[in-house]
Design an enzyme around this catalytic site. Structure first.
Site, short mmCIF file in Angstrom:
data_model
loop_
_atom_site.label_atom_id
_atom_site.label_comp_id
_atom_site.label_asym_id
_atom_site.label_seq_id
_atom_site.Cartn_x
_atom_site.Cartn_y
_atom_site.Cartn_z
CG ASP A 106 -2.28 0.68 0.85
OD1 ASP A 106 -2.37 1.80 0.49
OD2 ASP A 106 -3.22 0.05 0.92
CG HIS A 130 -4.06 1.90 -2.22
ND1 HIS A 130 -4.45 2.83 -1.08
CD2 HIS A 130 -5.54 2.26 -2.60
CE1 HIS A 130 -5.67 3.18 -0.57
NE2 HIS A 130 -6.41 2.75 -1.69
CD GLU A 135 -9.92 4.01 -1.02
OE1 GLU A 135 -10.61 4.69 -0.26
OE2 GLU A 135 -8.76 3.48 -0.53
C1 ACM Z 1 -10.69 -0.14 0.69
O1 ACM Z 1 -11.19 -0.20 1.84
N1 ACM Z 1 -10.42 0.83 0.31
C2 ACM Z 1 -10.89 -1.48 0.10
#
Ligand code: ACM
Ligand code: ZN
Length: 540
Positions: free
Chosen positions: A204, A274, A338
């Protein structure tokens, strides 16, 4: 005549009283079995009890001895001579190939004389053993010999099989990392409650946590951040470097540990978003070329992999090559959530890709990105799962969807014939608060997911047709660790909610009951005390 009738009546009453007296005690099993019939009396576990087993279940017989020996002091003699079904003082483990529809089903029959566990597969036998463990007094879980406990197992017949194939629990090791010993214990507790899928969130923005031999920079640079927000005040930094990663040797050890417990590990390698920790080591893979730093605050990062650069795909394919040699799982999680599109809007390479491939817009580019990775993994005989944003711009042809922003993503995917794992924030986010009273809780990310809320979840949306419902593969809870710096706190957030999740994942709705669950949980949490595992106390 009269006296004969009287004698018969007294006899019948005596039989009745004796049977009532000998009915077995409470049957405490989580998740609640689908069918359970209490029997008469108890099986007494003794040092002379033996295990008789099919030879391909010897590993499981050893696992059983590993459970029983520390507390009882008994190491049960194990025999693979099954020519005659044993009759007395024996735990009998055997496979029956034809009488079960479900690969994970098992039958556990306990009488005064015999514990008989049968299943179609070794996984089913393990589930039978887990139920057996829960029928023993909680002291069975002690790591040291316990005296003055009667190792009685109540007579019962259980026929059991799971509602869902995917019974998942996730752990984010990017925001905070946890020792291998903790990961193994997390897996062990999953296995106790018949959860079978461990989603390992390895990368991440705030840190890359797995050794990739081809790219040592991922562990020298991407796994280290210069500071971390303070849990009680997310706008302040602790000014302390944080880092770490799992070596490939450690990963192999974890994968083998999980496999012994019939748990599949789904590794997650995040893309296209991410990903700034990766860009910190490989700035040429981002749209603006850097410089980039491993992120030191939480939230969504605008810098993402460049979708217009072929080098991005070359890099990810090389990483995935190593991932698939380490993880035997058929399914690989590629993230997909995201991914802000701001950089792609400004990037000449991304815009060129959109034009060349007639993708329409940046959502089309996201779809191109995921589909290209899917194609690569499909060519290696693996398939992908991604968070529900992968629906935007068009779902990759064979992808599975993990529905987290509610259930609509899951509904849409199932309607279009894609498999779905339900994991909506409102029921399945274990980083959310467990009580409205934040003053008595450790700082958490927000939200509210109580134990009762988890328990109440039905992962199959009512709006789907019977045919579409078949695409709901299962359910998973997620433990994101921005606000979870220690193993102790991870346990506090995971337990006992993971036990409620296990019952949602395993037990058919008509066999669930919140009051019964809460009562059984009381008994079960004694084991957590014995195991010295932290959990949130259940409020009476
Ligand atoms: C997430 O909680 N961004 C998958
Ligand atoms: Zn770009």
């Amino acid at each position: 005549m009269n006296s004969a009738i009287t004698t018969i009546c007294i006899g019948l009453v005596l039989i009745l009283i004796t049977s009532v007296e000998c009915l077995s005690g409470p049957i405490n099993i989580i998740p609640r079995p689908q069918s359970l019939e209490p029997g008469i009396g108890n099986f007494q576990l003794k040092s002379t009890t033996t295990i008789t087993t099919d030879s391909d279940l010897l590993d499981l017989a050893n696992q059983l001895n590993t459970i029983l020996e520390p507390s009882t002091g008994f190491r049960l003699t194990t025999s693979t001579n099954i020519t005659n079904k044993p009759h007395t003082n024996c735990i009998y483990l055997h496979l029956t190939h034809d009488s079960f529809d479900n690969d994970e089903a098992y039958r556990l029959q306990i009488t005064k004389n015999l514990v008989d566990i049968t299943a179609k597969t070794p996984a089913g036998i393990l589930y039978g053993l887990q139920s057996l463990r829960q029928l023993l007094p909680p002291e069975i879980d002690s790591a040291k010999p316990v005296n003055n406990v009667n190792w009685e197992i109540p007579a019962v017949t259980i026929n059991d099989s799971p509602r869902f194939k995917w019974r998942g629990l996730h752990l984010d090791v990017s925001r905070h990392m946890f020792p291998v010993s903790f990961i193994k214990q997390y897996i062990d507790i999953m296995a106790r409650y018949k959860l079978n899928t461990f989603h390992f969130h390895l990368t991440d923005d705030q840190g890359w946590r797995i050794e990739i031999k081809r790219y040592p920079e991922l562990t020298t640079i991407s796994s280290n951040r210069s500071s971390t927000p303070i849990p009680s005040d997310r706008d302040r930094s602790d000014n302390t470097p944080y880092g770490g990663y799992y070596s490939q040797q450690e990963i192999k050890d974890i994968v083998a540990y999980a496999a012994d417990r019939f748990i599949t590990i789904i590794p997650e390698i995040e893309m296209p978003g991410h990903s700034i920790a990766t860009l910190a080591a490989f700035p040429e893979l981002g749209c603006i070329g850097g410089p980039y730093k491993v992120r030191t605050s939480w939230g969504v990062e605008p810098e993402v992999f460049c979708g217009g650069n072929d080098k991005t795909f070359e890099f990810l394919e090389n990483v995935l090559d190593e991932i698939i040699t380490l993880f035997p799982s058929k399914i690989i999680h590629i993230g997909g959530d995201e991914c802000p599109k701001d950089r792609w809007k400004q990037c000449p390479k991304c815009q060129q890709r959109i034009r060349d491939n007639q993708l329409g817009d940046e959502h089309g580019l996201q779809s191109y990105f995921i589909t290209r990775i899917e194609k690569y993994l499909n060519s290696k005989d693996r398939s992908i799962i991604g968070w529900d944003e992968i629906l935007e711009g068009g779902l990759a042809p064979n992808a599975m969807v993990m529905s987290w922003r509610g259930t609509q993503g899951g509904i849409d995917a199932a309607r279009s014939g894609h498999y779905v794992v339900m994991s909506p924030t409102s029921y399945c986010y274990f980083d959310y608060y467990q009580s409205e009273n934040h003053a008595t809780e450790p700082p958490a990310i927000g939200g509210l997911v109580t134990l009762e809320k988890v328990y109440s979840y039905d992962p199959v949306p009512a709006e789907l047709s019977d045919q579409q419902k078949k695409y709901i593969l299962g359910v998973q809870a997620n433990l994101w660790t921005e606000y979870i710096p220690t193993p102790k706190q991870a346990q506090y957030m995971a337990y006992p909610r993971a036990l409620a999740l296990a019952e949602v994942a395993w037990t058919n709705p008509q066999n669930k009951s919140l009051p019964d669950f809460m009562q059984t949980l009381n008994n079960e949490l004694k084991r957590f005390d014995i195991l010295k595992i932290n959990y949130r106390k259940v409020q009476k």
